[in-house]
Design a protein around this motif. Structure first.
Motif, PDB file in Angstrom:
ATOM      1  N   LYS A 584       0.839  -1.199   0.000  1.00 42.14           N
ATOM      2  CA  LYS A 584       0.000   0.000   0.000  1.00 42.14           C
ATOM      3  C   LYS A 584       0.871   1.244   0.000  1.00 42.14           C
ATOM      4  O   LYS A 584       0.504   2.294  -0.567  1.00 42.14           O
ATOM      5  CB  LYS A 584      -0.924  -0.041   1.233  1.00 42.14           C
ATOM      6  N   ASN A 585       2.065   1.141   0.581  1.00 42.24           N
ATOM      7  CA  ASN A 585       2.957   2.296   0.692  1.00 42.24           C
ATOM      8  C   ASN A 585       3.509   2.764  -0.654  1.00 42.24           C
ATOM      9  O   ASN A 585       4.077   3.852  -0.743  1.00 42.24           O
ATOM     10  CB  ASN A 585       4.111   1.972   1.636  1.00 42.24           C
ATOM     11  N   ALA A 586       3.331   1.939  -1.690  1.00 39.07           N
ATOM     12  CA  ALA A 586       3.734   2.375  -3.028  1.00 39.07           C
ATOM     13  C   ALA A 586       2.812   3.471  -3.546  1.00 39.07           C
ATOM     14  O   ALA A 586       3.157   4.195  -4.481  1.00 39.07           O
ATOM     15  CB  ALA A 586       3.721   1.185  -3.984  1.00 39.07           C
ATOM     16  N   LEU A 587       1.634   3.598  -2.929  1.00 35.17           N
ATOM     17  CA  LEU A 587       0.622   4.538  -3.401  1.00 35.17           C
ATOM     18  C   LEU A 587       0.280   5.624  -2.392  1.00 35.17           C
ATOM     19  O   LEU A 587      -0.256   6.672  -2.753  1.00 35.17           O
ATOM     20  CB  LEU A 587      -0.666   3.773  -3.747  1.00 35.17           C
ATOM     21  N   VAL A 588       0.563   5.365  -1.120  1.00 32.79           N
ATOM     22  CA  VAL A 588       0.148   6.283  -0.053  1.00 32.79           C
ATOM     23  C   VAL A 588       1.380   6.940   0.568  1.00 32.79           C
ATOM     24  O   VAL A 588       2.348   6.263   0.906  1.00 32.79           O
ATOM     25  CB  VAL A 588      -0.648   5.535   1.032  1.00 32.79           C
ATOM     26  N   SER A 589       1.324   8.226   0.712  1.00 33.86           N
ATOM     27  CA  SER A 589       2.422   8.970   1.350  1.00 33.86           C
ATOM     28  C   SER A 589       2.164   9.071   2.848  1.00 33.86           C
ATOM     29  O   SER A 589       1.062   9.399   3.272  1.00 33.86           O
ATOM     30  CB  SER A 589       2.532  10.380   0.748  1.00 33.86           C
ATOM     31  N   GLY A 590       3.200   8.747   3.616  1.00 35.57           N
ATOM     32  CA  GLY A 590       3.046   8.820   5.056  1.00 35.57           C
ATOM     33  C   GLY A 590       4.338   9.266   5.713  1.00 35.57           C
ATOM     34  O   GLY A 590       5.390   9.353   5.077  1.00 35.57           O
ATOM     35  N   PRO A 591       4.323   9.533   7.007  1.00 34.16           N
ATOM     36  CA  PRO A 591       5.521  10.016   7.703  1.00 34.16           C
ATOM     37  C   PRO A 591       6.534   8.897   7.923  1.00 34.16           C
ATOM     38  O   PRO A 591       6.213   7.724   7.952  1.00 34.16           O
ATOM     39  CB  PRO A 591       4.939  10.508   9.040  1.00 34.16           C
ATOM     40  N   ASN A 592       7.793   9.303   8.083  1.00 32.12           N
ATOM     41  CA  ASN A 592       8.885   8.383   8.431  1.00 32.12           C
ATOM     42  C   ASN A 592       8.968   7.202   7.458  1.00 32.12           C
ATOM     43  O   ASN A 592       9.184   6.073   7.856  1.00 32.12           O
ATOM     44  CB  ASN A 592       8.704   7.852   9.858  1.00 32.12           C
ATOM     45  N   ASN A 593       8.860   7.480   6.171  1.00 30.49           N
ATOM     46  CA  ASN A 593       8.740   6.364   5.226  1.00 30.49           C
ATOM     47  C   ASN A 593       9.397   6.662   3.880  1.00 30.49           C
ATOM     48  O   ASN A 593       9.067   6.040   2.879  1.00 30.49           O
ATOM     49  CB  ASN A 593       7.249   6.049   5.006  1.00 30.49           C
ATOM     50  N   ALA A 594      10.344   7.598   3.856  1.00 29.27           N
ATOM     51  CA  ALA A 594      10.909   8.031   2.572  1.00 29.27           C
ATOM     52  C   ALA A 594      11.588   6.896   1.818  1.00 29.27           C
ATOM     53  O   ALA A 594      11.371   6.714   0.608  1.00 29.27           O
ATOM     54  CB  ALA A 594      11.906   9.163   2.810  1.00 29.27           C
ATOM     55  N   GLY A 595      12.426   6.125   2.513  1.00 28.68           N
ATOM     56  CA  GLY A 595      13.159   5.053   1.844  1.00 28.68           C
ATOM     57  C   GLY A 595      12.265   3.903   1.446  1.00 28.68           C
ATOM     58  O   GLY A 595      12.227   3.489   0.280  1.00 28.68           O
ATOM     59  N   TYR A 596      11.508   3.359   2.397  1.00 22.51           N
ATOM     60  CA  TYR A 596      10.656   2.192   2.146  1.00 22.51           C
ATOM     61  C   TYR A 596       9.562   2.519   1.130  1.00 22.51           C
ATOM     62  O   TYR A 596       9.346   1.782   0.163  1.00 22.51           O
ATOM     63  CB  TYR A 596      10.031   1.717   3.456  1.00 22.51           C
ATOM     64  N   GLY A 597       8.868   3.646   1.332  1.00 27.02           N
ATOM     65  CA  GLY A 597       7.771   3.996   0.441  1.00 27.02           C
ATOM     66  C   GLY A 597       8.227   4.232  -0.985  1.00 27.02           C
ATOM     67  O   GLY A 597       7.570   3.801  -1.943  1.00 27.02           O
ATOM     68  N   SER A 598       9.367   4.912  -1.156  1.00 29.89           N
ATOM     69  CA  SER A 598       9.840   5.176  -2.515  1.00 29.89           C
ATOM     70  C   SER A 598      10.339   3.902  -3.188  1.00 29.89           C
ATOM     71  O   SER A 598      10.178   3.716  -4.398  1.00 29.89           O
ATOM     72  CB  SER A 598      10.941   6.241  -2.495  1.00 29.89           C
ATOM     73  N   ALA A 599      10.951   2.996  -2.400  1.00 30.56           N
ATOM     74  CA  ALA A 599      11.393   1.716  -2.957  1.00 30.56           C
ATOM     75  C   ALA A 599      10.185   0.889  -3.410  1.00 30.56           C
ATOM     76  O   ALA A 599      10.211   0.234  -4.461  1.00 30.56           O
ATOM     77  CB  ALA A 599      12.212   0.947  -1.923  1.00 30.56           C
ATOM     78  N   LYS A 600       9.113   0.937  -2.617  1.00 33.51           N
ATOM     79  CA  LYS A 600       7.903   0.209  -2.993  1.00 33.51           C
ATOM     80  C   LYS A 600       7.286   0.817  -4.259  1.00 33.51           C
ATOM     81  O   LYS A 600       6.763   0.100  -5.122  1.00 33.51           O
ATOM     82  CB  LYS A 600       6.901   0.225  -1.843  1.00 33.51           C
ATOM     83  N   ALA A 601       7.340   2.128  -4.380  1.00 35.87           N
ATOM     84  CA  ALA A 601       6.832   2.773  -5.593  1.00 35.87           C
ATOM     85  C   ALA A 601       7.654   2.347  -6.804  1.00 35.87           C
ATOM     86  O   ALA A 601       7.114   2.119  -7.903  1.00 35.87           O
ATOM     87  CB  ALA A 601       6.864   4.290  -5.435  1.00 35.87           C
ATOM     88  N   ALA A 602       8.965   2.207  -6.604  1.00 38.02           N
ATOM     89  CA  ALA A 602       9.833   1.735  -7.689  1.00 38.02           C
ATOM     90  C   ALA A 602       9.484   0.305  -8.080  1.00 38.02           C
ATOM     91  O   ALA A 602       9.463  -0.049  -9.266  1.00 38.02           O
ATOM     92  CB  ALA A 602      11.296   1.843  -7.269  1.00 38.02           C
ATOM     93  N   GLN A 603       9.219  -0.532  -7.073  1.00 41.06           N
ATOM     94  CA  GLN A 603       8.804  -1.909  -7.358  1.00 41.06           C
ATOM     95  C   GLN A 603       7.528  -1.938  -8.198  1.00 41.06           C
ATOM     96  O   GLN A 603       7.404  -2.721  -9.145  1.00 41.06           O
ATOM     97  CB  GLN A 603       8.546  -2.666  -6.048  1.00 41.06           C
ATOM     98  N   LEU A 604       6.587  -1.085  -7.829  1.00 39.99           N
ATOM     99  CA  LEU A 604       5.305  -1.064  -8.530  1.00 39.99           C
ATOM    100  C   LEU A 604       5.486  -0.656  -9.985  1.00 39.99           C
ATOM    101  O   LEU A 604       4.950  -1.293 -10.901  1.00 39.99           O
ATOM    102  CB  LEU A 604       4.339  -0.119  -7.823  1.00 39.99           C
ATOM    103  N   HIS A 605       6.251   0.391 -10.223  1.00 43.88           N
ATOM    104  CA  HIS A 605       6.413   0.836 -11.601  1.00 43.88           C
ATOM    105  C   HIS A 605       7.282  -0.138 -12.402  1.00 43.88           C
ATOM    106  O   HIS A 605       7.044  -0.338 -13.610  1.00 43.88           O
ATOM    107  CB  HIS A 605       6.994   2.241 -11.671  1.00 43.88           C
TER     108      HIS A 605
END
Length: 706
Positions: A584-605
């Motif tokens: 879900k973090n590939a699509l949702v922006s949240g606090p304390n999550n710059a590395g994990y969330g952006s990596a998940k977004a990269a996985q998705l694309h």
């Protein structure tokens, strides 16, 4: 009990007098005990082969008069694992009375249905075609086995004379006859004409031995097989080198395995043009001796003799015309070399079918080979599942043993093609095939799931195995992988899974894992990128090391595993699936999550990019987006949980309830939920779907896709 030697060299004496004493007086229990001992020694019989029986006096359930009943291994099953539920129980007198209505060889198949009129125990297993073979003989305990040593004599050109001389007339001989009612009558005729014999050799088929007690039968069987084995051993080398001597040398084992792993997916692709097949590979020394020999070209086309062997290995193997050192890296060149060989085999099989078929023969089955021999490398077998492929390889190894023995003492003879066809396309065998359960959704499929020793990956592996797939389970943590292996061992058969260490950031380890999949199962159909890691820190606390670790495991790992998996899928040329477990973090922006969330977004694309590129190969790439899957997750063992709790201003203990309450469905998400989502993509109903994202998060509105 008669005193007899228990010292054997070629077979295993396993009888435990204390154990047998506990069963004294219970002939059925002793039958099961004896059967299990015989089945434990593959030199005596092959898996699923042979049958055993006993006769005992018991009360008729209606008249309460004493009558003789025979318990015999029922249709299917294996004597090594036989239990009472696997036995058929029949009235002996009623079974023998069937002779009065037998109309002759042309009508013997109709007798099988009449066995049901002889049933004593209505809850017992269905009687097999071999039932009359035991019923027409008068002995209390009978073994019908397929020992390689005995079949070698039975399949020799002058096997009858050898049997007579070797056993001084104490073993009878019945020429080849398809198993059934007629063979049962011939066994009795042989006994009547040779009173006092201790057994009967069946031409090209196997061995019958007997005794008044379970032990006497057991020891008689061992003694006869031991004598056959001794005779063969004394003959090796007297006529010249085994199999005419070695024509080529085998590669060193590491090179053999490398070549086998490279070619296995290509062979699997050719063998799967009608349905997905699972493979098995062996470079057993007995196999290498045969496939590297001068006599390979003469003996391989002859096929096998014993019907038990033939039913599982087909009319003959495909012998590859490749050098052991062949360059297998050029896929197009390799496929161009192999295509004519497979086409020639299919044509040969079709001609065999057409020339031997009867008016009522079942339709032709898969024309691809079951056994493929690669001189200098080893034996490949392909079948509907791993167990069937493995057993086929074991049976062909039995056939090699038979050919070796027969050639040493005489000349090997195989079943005539018409007789072989009559076995393979026997209407009774076809009926048995039609009664088999419908294949599961993932039968014939092979999956490699990264990070599958725990959490989501383990749940996906379990789901896929339950749906019929073979799974390569892996992890970068040896202890965690060992624990998972113990768990799977308790739940599934050894043919359902294999384990291998895998670090998704290491290209060599990834390559090794896929090579291992090729050796274990023949290739791979489903690649699930599930290995993960989570780091939750504010931007000022986030280190470069954190960033690199997240991107190495999540993004580069997904890329490298997919890249290696696609290479195998293209070798097979039968399509496949890649499923990426993102977040879900590939699509949702949240606090304390710059590395994990952006990596998940990269996985998705990256998933979308791969889907766009691989569609032409019929390789589907889809994504499952979980959220907050806490159960059995390695991610939640470390600082991630603390980081997320800190971000939301709650305690770690409050996280599960917090995550559930923020969803639209107010549900906690479990590993099994993600496994079910993965199955949606690969279960057969979504074969024309790629580039999709399936959210499994209980409903997080911010993660909805536009």
């Amino acid at each position: 009990m008669t005193s007899r030697t228990t010292d054997f060299k070629h077979v295993s004496y396993l009888w435990d007098e204390a154990k047998a004493a506990e069963l004294a007086g219970d002939e059925i229990a002793l039958l099961i005990y004896r059967s299990n001992l015989l089945g434990a020694d593959l030199r005596l019989t092959n898996y699923g082969g042979g049958n055993t029986s006993c006769k005992a006096i018991t009360k008729h359930p209606l008249t309460e008069e004493y009558t003789e009943v025979m318990w015999v291994k029922g249709s299917g099953g294996d004597i090594g694992t036989l239990q009472k539920s696997g036995l058929a129980a029949l009235y002996v007198d009623q079974l023998r009375n069937l002779k009065n209505i037998y109309r002759g060889l042309a009508y013997e198949d109709e007798m099988v249905a009449l066995f049901n009129h002889c049933i004593y125990d209505l809850e017992s297993k269905a009687p097999s075609i071999d039932t009359p073979l035991h019923g027409f003989l008068p002995f209390t305990h009978i073994d019908h086995l397929h020992p390689d040593a005995a079949i070698a004599i039975a399949a020799a050109a002058d096997g009858e004379q050898i049997t007579r001389e070797l056993f001084n007339g104490t073993i009878g001989w019945v020429p080849w006859q398809k198993p059934g009612f007629e063979l049962g009558l011939q066994l009795r005729k042989c006994l009547d004409e040779n009173p006092g014999i201790r057994g009967i050799m069946l031409g090209s088929h196997g061995l019958f031995t007997w005794g008044d007690t379970a032990y006497e039968c057991y020891i008689n069987t061992l003694e006869v097989v031991e004598k056959c084995s001794e005779y063969l051993e004394s003959a090796y080398g007297k006529k010249g080198p085994v199999f005419g001597g070695q024509k080529i040398g085998a590669l060193m084992q590491d090179l053999r395995l490398k070549q086998a792993s490279l070619i296995a997916p290509v062979l699997r692709g050719f063998c799967s043009n009608e349905r997905h097949m699972v493979g098995h590979f062996t470079d057993d020394t007995r196999v290498l001796e045969f496939i590297n020999s001068n006599d390979l070209e003469r003996l391989a086309p002859m096929g096998t003799s014993c019907p038990d062997h033939f039913l599982r290995t087909k009319i003959s193997p495909l012998v590859l015309k490749l050098d052991a050192n062949e360059n297998l890296s050029d896929l197009k060149a390799l496929q161009a070399k192999l295509a004519p060989e497979f086409e020639a085999y299919r044509q040969m099989y079709a001609e065999y079918y057409q020339s031997c078929r009867h008016e009522d023969s079942p339709a032709i089955r898969d024309t691809n080979p079951v056994i493929i021999l690669y001189p200098g490398i080893g034996l490949f077998s392909f079948a509907k599942d791993k167990q069937t492929a493995r057993v086929a390889a074991e049976f062909y190894t039995n056939a090699i043993n038979v050919m070796k023995g027969a050639e040493a003492i005489s000349k090997y003879t195989s079943l005539p093609k018409q007789e072989a066809f009559n076995i393979e396309y026997w209407l009774l065998e076809e009926a048995k095939l039609q009664r088999m359960p419908k294949p599961k959704a993932l039968s014939g499929k092979i999956a490699l799931i990264t990070g599958s020793a725990g959490g989501i990956g383990k749940a996906i592996a379990r789901k896929f195995i339950n749906e019929g797939a073979c799974v390569v389970i892996n992890d970068n943590d040896a202890a965690r992988l060992a624990n998972a292996e113990e768990s799977f061992k308790a739940e599934f058969s050894k043919d359902a899974y294999a384990t291998v260490l895998l670090d998704v950031t290491n290209a060599d380890a990834i390559r090794h894992a896929f090579e291992y999949a090729g050796l274990a199962f023949g290739g791979v159909d489903i690649v699930v990128n599930c290995a993960g890691i989570s780091i939750s820190k504010s931007i000022e606390e986030h280190t470069e090391k954190d960033w690199d670790l997240l991107y190495d495991i999540l993004v580069k790992g997904q890329f490298l595993v997919t890249q290696a998996g696609v290479e195998i899928l293209r070798k097979q040329a039968i399509g496949g699936d890649v499923i990426n477990i993102v977040s879900k973090n590939a699509l949702v922006s949240g606090p304390n999550n710059a590395g994990y969330g952006s990596a998940k977004a990269a996985q998705l694309h990256l998933s979308r990019l791969n889907a766009a590129e691989l569609g032409a190969d019929h390789i589907r790439v889809n994504t499952v987006n979980p959220d907050a899957v806490i159960s059995d997750s390695k991610i939640w063992e470390g600082a991630w949980a603390e980081g997320r709790a800190k971000a939301y201003g709650i305690t770690v203990a409050e996280l599960p309830a917090f995550y559930a309450k923020r969803t639209l469905l107010n549900e906690m998400i479990l590993p099994e939920d993600i496994a079910n989502a993965c199955f949606v993509f690969v279960g057969g109903l979504m074969n024309k779907s790629t580039g999709n994202v399936l959210n499994v998060d209980g409903g997080v509105a911010n993660a909805f896709l536009r």
